[in-house]
Design an enzyme around this catalytic site. Sequence first.
Site, mmCIF file in Angstrom:
data_model
loop_
_atom_site.group_PDB
_atom_site.id
_atom_site.type_symbol
_atom_site.label_atom_id
_atom_site.label_comp_id
_atom_site.label_asym_id
_atom_site.label_seq_id
_atom_site.Cartn_x
_atom_site.Cartn_y
_atom_site.Cartn_z
ATOM 1 N N HIS A 111 0.824 -1.223 0.000
ATOM 2 C CA HIS A 111 0.000 0.000 0.000
ATOM 3 C C HIS A 111 0.856 1.270 0.000
ATOM 4 O O HIS A 111 0.325 2.371 -0.173
ATOM 5 C CB HIS A 111 -0.915 0.042 1.237
ATOM 6 C CG HIS A 111 -1.936 -1.057 1.276
ATOM 7 N ND1 HIS A 111 -2.816 -1.291 0.240
ATOM 8 C CD2 HIS A 111 -2.214 -1.989 2.230
ATOM 9 C CE1 HIS A 111 -3.580 -2.324 0.559
ATOM 10 N NE2 HIS A 111 -3.243 -2.773 1.758
ATOM 11 N N ASP A 148 -2.532 -10.703 -2.257
ATOM 12 C CA ASP A 148 -3.076 -10.221 -0.978
ATOM 13 C C ASP A 148 -4.553 -9.857 -1.209
ATOM 14 O O ASP A 148 -4.923 -9.424 -2.308
ATOM 15 C CB ASP A 148 -2.278 -8.987 -0.549
ATOM 16 C CG ASP A 148 -2.642 -8.508 0.847
ATOM 17 O OD1 ASP A 148 -1.872 -8.800 1.782
ATOM 18 O OD2 ASP A 148 -3.678 -7.832 1.004
ATOM 19 N N HIS A 150 -6.174 -7.418 -0.284
ATOM 20 C CA HIS A 150 -6.344 -5.980 -0.536
ATOM 21 C C HIS A 150 -5.613 -5.581 -1.810
ATOM 22 O O HIS A 150 -4.516 -6.094 -2.088
ATOM 23 C CB HIS A 150 -5.797 -5.170 0.645
ATOM 24 C CG HIS A 150 -6.390 -5.563 1.955
ATOM 25 N ND1 HIS A 150 -5.738 -6.393 2.843
ATOM 26 C CD2 HIS A 150 -7.595 -5.266 2.498
ATOM 27 C CE1 HIS A 150 -6.519 -6.586 3.903
ATOM 28 N NE2 HIS A 150 -7.651 -5.920 3.716
ATOM 29 N N ASP A 237 -4.174 -13.018 3.509
ATOM 30 C CA ASP A 237 -5.394 -12.553 4.176
ATOM 31 C C ASP A 237 -6.661 -12.794 3.350
ATOM 32 O O ASP A 237 -7.746 -12.378 3.760
ATOM 33 C CB ASP A 237 -5.277 -11.080 4.609
ATOM 34 C CG ASP A 237 -4.618 -10.205 3.567
ATOM 35 O OD1 ASP A 237 -4.423 -10.653 2.423
ATOM 36 O OD2 ASP A 237 -4.295 -9.046 3.905
HETATM 37 ZN ZN LIG Z 1 -3.851 -7.324 2.914
#
Ligand SMILES: [Zn+2]
Length: 310
Positions: A111, A148, A150, A237
């Site tokens: 991120h 991931d 996200h 995740d």
């Molecule tokens: Zn994540």
Amino acid sequence: MRTGHPENPKRLEALIGAIDEAGMRESLILLEPYAPALASLHAVHDPAYLEAFRTAAARGDRHFAVRDCSISERSYETALLAAGGVMAGIDAVCSDRADNVFCAVRPPGHHAGRASAMGFCFVNNVAAGARYARSAYGVERIYILDWDVHHGNGTQALFEEDPLTFFCSLHEHPSFCYPGTGRRLEKGKGAGAGATLNLPLAPHAGDREMIEAFEREVVPSIEAFRPGLILLSAGFDAHHDDPIAELECTEDAYVHMTRRVLELADRLCEGRVVSVLEGGYRTESLVSSAIAHIRTLQGREVPPCSSARG
Ligand SMILES: [Zn+2]
């Protein structure tokens, strides 16, 4: 990171403990991370941003930039070592010391943007590794696969205009999941148009949907791009036991994708794969998924697990 934060040192302590418990240590080459030259990080991050991060940690701030980016006085050094760990992995595969590498690093990085910390990320480890592979070893074409749960918005932003660094992200749909980017229509910009591929999955999608999207779109895009190196942003995740999002994957999806990436890498880039830990916030599923991933990277069989779950 302070006690109670989901991204904390216990994640790696548990993983390393499990590697020992499984008797895997002897079968692994352990690489030492190193503090990278600041100049190599400036290829990814704004110098003033890194200096602000260093200063905030040194004076004992509890957060940097945003509330979810908790820090301690050692966060700056630790984040630099995480990026240096990926560089050590790049060194190993590019000097033929290892076929592939798993970097058990934290804090995560995908991120983090050029001058932005967010989502527990400060230094973009996989991006630093990509730039380092190019500058130190002349690797021209690099494919980054981010599974991931996200969207890897920081990595995407860093490479969206770069036609030689392909960024592909499989993640929970941005309408339902942090950070709210990663729609299909985000396909890269300028010279990099077409070198970004976002594959959002609906909430509660599991192994079947993840593997379908992987086979249908990721595999052909890797074959068409012909990378000289594959980097994985390997967050765990998307696992159904992970508390932080709503995908329902199991270890089987990670094993499948890992095996297929290795087959492609063998064919296209002398097996060169550097996998970098991103998220994964329930200790048990982080550890079981990462161990299954590492065993697959080693070429070992991993028994299927999803059938047992019904
Ligand atoms: Zn994540």
